[in-house]
Scaffold this motif. Sequence first.
Motif, PDB file in Angstrom:
ATOM      1  N   ALA A  25       0.827  -1.207   0.000  1.00 51.26           N
ATOM      2  CA  ALA A  25       0.000   0.000   0.000  1.00 51.26           C
ATOM      3  C   ALA A  25       0.865   1.261   0.000  1.00 51.26           C
ATOM      4  N   LYS A  26       1.980   1.225   0.721  1.00 50.74           N
ATOM      5  CA  LYS A  26       2.863   2.393   0.733  1.00 50.74           C
ATOM      6  C   LYS A  26       3.528   2.604  -0.618  1.00 50.74           C
ATOM      7  N   GLU A  28       2.136   1.741  -3.460  1.00 54.39           N
ATOM      8  CA  GLU A  28       1.062   2.265  -4.307  1.00 54.39           C
ATOM      9  C   GLU A  28       0.849   3.747  -4.057  1.00 54.39           C
ATOM     10  N   LEU A  29       0.896   4.156  -2.789  1.00 57.55           N
ATOM     11  CA  LEU A  29       0.726   5.567  -2.460  1.00 57.55           C
ATOM     12  C   LEU A  29       1.844   6.405  -3.069  1.00 57.55           C
ATOM     13  N   ARG A  46      -8.263   8.347  -5.211  1.00 60.11           N
ATOM     14  CA  ARG A  46      -7.585   7.085  -4.889  1.00 60.11           C
ATOM     15  C   ARG A  46      -6.479   7.298  -3.862  1.00 60.11           C
ATOM     16  N   GLU A  49      -8.083   7.191  -0.504  1.00 58.70           N
ATOM     17  CA  GLU A  49      -8.500   5.828  -0.206  1.00 58.70           C
ATOM     18  C   GLU A  49      -7.326   4.971   0.242  1.00 58.70           C
ATOM     19  N   VAL A  50      -6.201   5.106  -0.434  1.00 53.72           N
ATOM     20  CA  VAL A  50      -5.016   4.322  -0.071  1.00 53.72           C
ATOM     21  C   VAL A  50      -4.479   4.769   1.282  1.00 53.72           C
ATOM     22  N   ARG A  51      -4.503   6.072   1.546  1.00 54.75           N
ATOM     23  CA  ARG A  51      -4.043   6.561   2.855  1.00 54.75           C
ATOM     24  C   ARG A  51      -4.893   5.989   3.982  1.00 54.75           C
ATOM     25  N   ASN A  53      -6.586   3.184   3.855  1.00 59.25           N
ATOM     26  CA  ASN A  53      -6.303   1.753   3.943  1.00 59.25           C
ATOM     27  C   ASN A  53      -5.011   1.499   4.715  1.00 59.25           C
ATOM     28  N   ILE A  54      -4.016   2.357   4.521  1.00 70.42           N
ATOM     29  CA  ILE A  54      -2.766   2.233   5.282  1.00 70.42           C
ATOM     30  C   ILE A  54      -3.048   2.402   6.774  1.00 70.42           C
TER      31      ILE A  54
END
Length: 67
Positions: A25-26, A28-29, A46, A49-51, A53-54
């Motif tokens: 995830a990191k 991807e961010l 997005r 959203e990823v932040r 999810n982290i």
Amino acid sequence: MKSKKYLEELTAKDVKALNDDLVAAKKELFNLRFQNATNQLDNTARITEVRKNIARIETVIAVKNNK
């Protein structure tokens, strides 16, 4: 309730799998931020959203380490 299902999936995993998800995830961010800086990113939501999810992954890891 997409986030509820995602949270249930996270709680079912062990800490090693969660750490692997956190690294992915990191990465991807980082890629999303790079795309945003070069004006190649279409869906800027997005990043948020990823932040989130982290943060969810880190919270589940903290809870599992305290048990």
